[in-house]
Design an enzyme around this catalytic site. Structure first.
Site, PDB file in Angstrom:
ATOM      1  N   LEU A  92      47.855  59.357 125.938  1.00 44.98           N
ATOM      2  CA  LEU A  92      48.347  58.153 126.615  1.00 44.98           C
ATOM      3  C   LEU A  92      49.346  58.480 127.728  1.00 44.98           C
ATOM      4  O   LEU A  92      49.268  57.944 128.841  1.00 44.98           O
ATOM      5  CB  LEU A  92      49.015  57.279 125.548  1.00 44.98           C
ATOM      6  CG  LEU A  92      49.365  55.855 125.903  1.00 44.98           C
ATOM      7  CD1 LEU A  92      48.136  55.099 126.357  1.00 44.98           C
ATOM      8  CD2 LEU A  92      49.983  55.174 124.681  1.00 44.98           C
TER       9      LEU A  92
ATOM     10  N   GLN B 154      44.357  51.904 121.876  1.00 46.27           N
ATOM     11  CA  GLN B 154      44.740  53.085 122.661  1.00 46.27           C
ATOM     12  C   GLN B 154      43.538  53.780 123.321  1.00 46.27           C
ATOM     13  O   GLN B 154      43.622  54.128 124.503  1.00 46.27           O
ATOM     14  CB  GLN B 154      45.515  54.049 121.746  1.00 46.27           C
ATOM     15  CG  GLN B 154      46.142  55.220 122.451  1.00 46.27           C
ATOM     16  CD  GLN B 154      47.213  55.907 121.595  1.00 46.27           C
ATOM     17  OE1 GLN B 154      47.738  55.324 120.661  1.00 46.27           O
ATOM     18  NE2 GLN B 154      47.535  57.132 121.919  1.00 46.27           N
TER      19      GLN B 154
ATOM     20  N   TYR C 264      52.374  42.506 108.582  1.00 52.31           N
ATOM     21  CA  TYR C 264      53.043  43.387 107.612  1.00 52.31           C
ATOM     22  C   TYR C 264      52.688  42.897 106.221  1.00 52.31           C
ATOM     23  O   TYR C 264      52.625  41.677 105.986  1.00 52.31           O
ATOM     24  CB  TYR C 264      54.562  43.327 107.790  1.00 52.31           C
ATOM     25  CG  TYR C 264      55.046  44.128 108.981  1.00 52.31           C
ATOM     26  CD1 TYR C 264      55.416  45.462 108.843  1.00 52.31           C
ATOM     27  CD2 TYR C 264      55.122  43.560 110.239  1.00 52.31           C
ATOM     28  CE1 TYR C 264      55.849  46.207 109.934  1.00 52.31           C
ATOM     29  CE2 TYR C 264      55.551  44.297 111.340  1.00 52.31           C
ATOM     30  CZ  TYR C 264      55.911  45.619 111.176  1.00 52.31           C
ATOM     31  OH  TYR C 264      56.330  46.354 112.252  1.00 52.31           O
TER      32      TYR C 264
ATOM     33  N   GLU D 131      43.648  68.981 128.377  1.00 49.09           N
ATOM     34  CA  GLU D 131      43.576  68.301 127.078  1.00 49.09           C
ATOM     35  C   GLU D 131      42.787  69.185 126.111  1.00 49.09           C
ATOM     36  O   GLU D 131      41.651  69.558 126.380  1.00 49.09           O
ATOM     37  CB  GLU D 131      42.908  66.929 127.245  1.00 49.09           C
ATOM     38  CG  GLU D 131      42.529  66.243 125.949  1.00 49.09           C
ATOM     39  CD  GLU D 131      43.671  66.132 124.934  1.00 49.09           C
ATOM     40  OE1 GLU D 131      44.762  65.685 125.303  1.00 49.09           O
ATOM     41  OE2 GLU D 131      43.453  66.526 123.760  1.00 49.09           O
TER      42      GLU D 131
END
Ligand SMILES: Cc1cc2nc3c(=O)[nH]c(=O)nc-3n(C[C@H](O)[C@H](O)[C@H](O)COP(=O)(O)OP(=O)(O)OC[C@H]3O[C@@H](n4cnc5c(N)ncnc54)[C@H](O)[C@@H]3O)c2cc1C
Length: 536
Positions: free
Chosen positions: A17, A117, A220, A37
């Site tokens: 990211l 993501q 949660y 990467e």
């Protein structure tokens, strides 16, 4: 190596990211970068998804806000809520954030959103690539050396194991929590350390009957079996359960924070069912990952020509969704500084401010994330560990300050253009079209002068030449930009004869609240201080 050159002004370790954000921001400033990467394909298992207004403002400045928003709408409900329940099908315990975007419109042209993501990384990768960045997958950095003129990396290619050396003027270490670059530099983390061996369980199950029409983005769950959080896709048919605590921590505190010991499929299914509160729920396990909930910051964020960013620089629990956002802000803070130094428009001293500005913000944000972990998931810890008092999310997201007498954070509704704060968002008009001050102050220096301050605008035009052709826009409010709401002067804390200078990252560099007898000299001094150089 086949698909790479062996030099670039900026090398980037890690194409996650933050590395991809750095490549995209550098490209927007016309700086070529080379990113390595280790993985051949990025992990499809999402971690971050909650992205904040300020992050969206940064994406807006490089032209990807719309792509991010439209992908977000495919994946998550917009303007969702963050709540706490005993189980997903059970009793609501608290409304933590009833609506992600309630009350934000006056503060930013952007809105908070959820986006997985891997989807965001794809958008960033394309943006960086289109801007001329090179991203090399399957390329692991195995060694790093620097000298007075540059940085050398040794890369091992996954396909054939061959080694290859590359060289750059600077290196951004965005290689994550286990950063090899940070280790090679001998820079440790410091802080509270790890407090839970946590587990993320990725699964498919039909949870729509329990979610109904509720716009819940993050739930949660706290019950006698586990404490953690669910994040579900828009249809509530798949998602993940993050587990931080198992069983009763009062009985066995060590066992309770070791959530990732039994990883058998049957145990993972059992945990998802316990989180939902349905013992016979059909569940398919799609994967899992183990991670340590940690609150740490690297002792230093810079060593010579190497800058540490993202998780390599700071680790925080995901409560509040600050980890990825903070790393993206690191990259944004650094990109314009590297660009101006590489182009010879700023002195190298400007690069010192990366650590002095970002480290206090990282320490503050890590501690606030820890406070949210204690408040939402582990309240029994509070008396022993004494987390910092919770502050409003707005202070973390928009109100962090750089080198300011006000401290490290303030309510962004009260900073009113103080130097070191993010320049406020106000809607102005240019040639009859609405334009945000955030858009005017994106990627280049901008001087805003009050209606009686046209001498500042003339001084700015001269200053741009005296500073080597510095990209610097200048506007006189009332002449170049209309201010129909009359908000500009109080919003920026100047009088009609004053001026405010905003940096390329949207932070106020300097302001002169009133008229100056020699505006050119005053502005040259302010720009020189901001750029760490002198007018020619
Ligand atoms: C369950 C969970 C939920 C979260 N939710 C949020 C959220 O909602 N919002 C948010 O902002 N944050 C969130 N986070 C945090 C966020 O995921 C991280 O902060 C973010 O991924 C950090 O990005 P990074 O690029 O610094 O590191 P990483 O994403 O870890 O990327 C580092 C990259 O470097 C590569 N690499 C490592 N070593 C080498 C090497 N030697 N050579 C080449 N490449 C290398 C790795 O393969 C990796 O791709 C969450 C985290 C978790 C665990």
């Amino acid at each position: 190596m086949d698909n790479m050159t062996d030099e670039a002004p900026v090398l980037i370790a890690g194409g996650g990211l933050v590395g991809l954000s750095a490549a995209a921001f550098l490209a927007s400033h016309g700086i070529r970068s080379l990113t390595f990467e280790r993985l051949t394909a990025s992990s499809p298992l999402p971690r971050a998804a909650f992205f904040h207004m300020r992050t969206l403002e940064m994406f807006r400045s490089i032209g990807i806000e719309e792509a991010v928003r439209s992908q977000s709408e495919k994946e998550f409900v917009p303007d969702g809520a963050i709540i706490a329940m005993d189980t997903l099908s059970g009793r609501k315990l608290a409304d933590i954030i009833p609506n992600l975007n309630e009350g934000v419109d006056a503060l930013s042209p952007c809105r908070r959103l959820f986006l997985n993501q891997p989807s965001l990384e794809r958008i960033l990768r394309n943006c960086a690539h289109e801007g001329g960045a090179t991203i090399v997958p399957g390329a692991e950095i195995v060694d790093v050396h620097q000298d007075s003129t540059g940085v050398n990396l040794t890369i091992r290619k996954a396909s054939d194991g061959r080694r290859h050396d590359v060289r750059g003027d600077y290196l951004i270490a965005a290689d994550g929590a286990h950063s090899r670059v940070r280790a090679a530099l001998g820079i440790d983390y410091e802080g509270r350390g790890a407090f839970s061996n946590s587990l993320t369980i990725y699964f498919t199950a039909d949870l729509a009957p329990y979610i109904g029409d509720n716009p819940w983005s993050l739930i949660y769950v706290n019950n006698p079996t586990l404490r953690g959080f669910f994040r579900l896709n828009r249809a509530a048919t798949a998602g993940f359960l993050g587990v931080n605590v198992l069983g009763d921590p009062q009985l066995d505190a060590d066992a309770a924070v070791n959530a990732a010991t039994d990883l058998s499929e049957s145990r993972l299914i059992e945990l998802v069912r316990a989180g939902v509160g349905k013992r016979d729920l059909p569940v398919r396990i799609d994967g899992y990952s183990r991670w340590r909930a940690t609150a740490n910051v690297a002792r230093r964020l810079r060593d010579g020509r190497v800058f540490i960013a993202g998780d390599a620089a700071h680790l925080m629990p995901p409560n509040g969704g600050f980890g990825g956002n903070t790393g993206i802000h690191d990259a944004h803070n650094l990109a314009w500084k590297l660009a101006l130094v590489i182009k010879g428009l700023a002195g190298s001293g400007l690069l010192d401010s990366y650590e002095t500005e970002r480290k206090p913000v990282a320490v503050f944000t890590v501690e606030q994330s820890f406070s949210r972990y204690v408040a939402r998931t582990a309240p029994w810890l509070a008396a022993r560990v004494q987390p910092a008092p919770l502050v409003d999310d707005l202070r973390i997201e928009l109100g962090y300050l750089y080198d300011s007498p006000l401290g490290v954070h303030a309510d962004p509704r009260s900073t009113c253009g103080a130097p070191g704060s993010r320049a406020p968002h106000l809607w102005l008009e240019r040639r009859g079209q609405r334009v945000s001050t955030i858009d005017l102050a994106a990627g280049r220096y901008v001087l805003f002068a009050g209606g009686a301050g046209s001498a500042w605008v003339d001084a700015a035009k001269e200053a741009a030449n005296r500073f080597g052709g510095l990209p610097l826009d200048a506007y006189c409010i009332g002449r170049d930009l209309a201010d129909p709401g009359g908000q500009f002067l109080p919003g920026f804390g100047i009088s009609s004869s004053g001026a405010s200078l905003v940096r390329p990252d949207g932070f106020v560099a300097w302001r002169c609240p009133d008229h100056a007898t020699e505006p050119a000299a005053v502005l040259h001094a302010a720009l020189g201080a901001s750029l760490c150089t002198r007018a020619k």
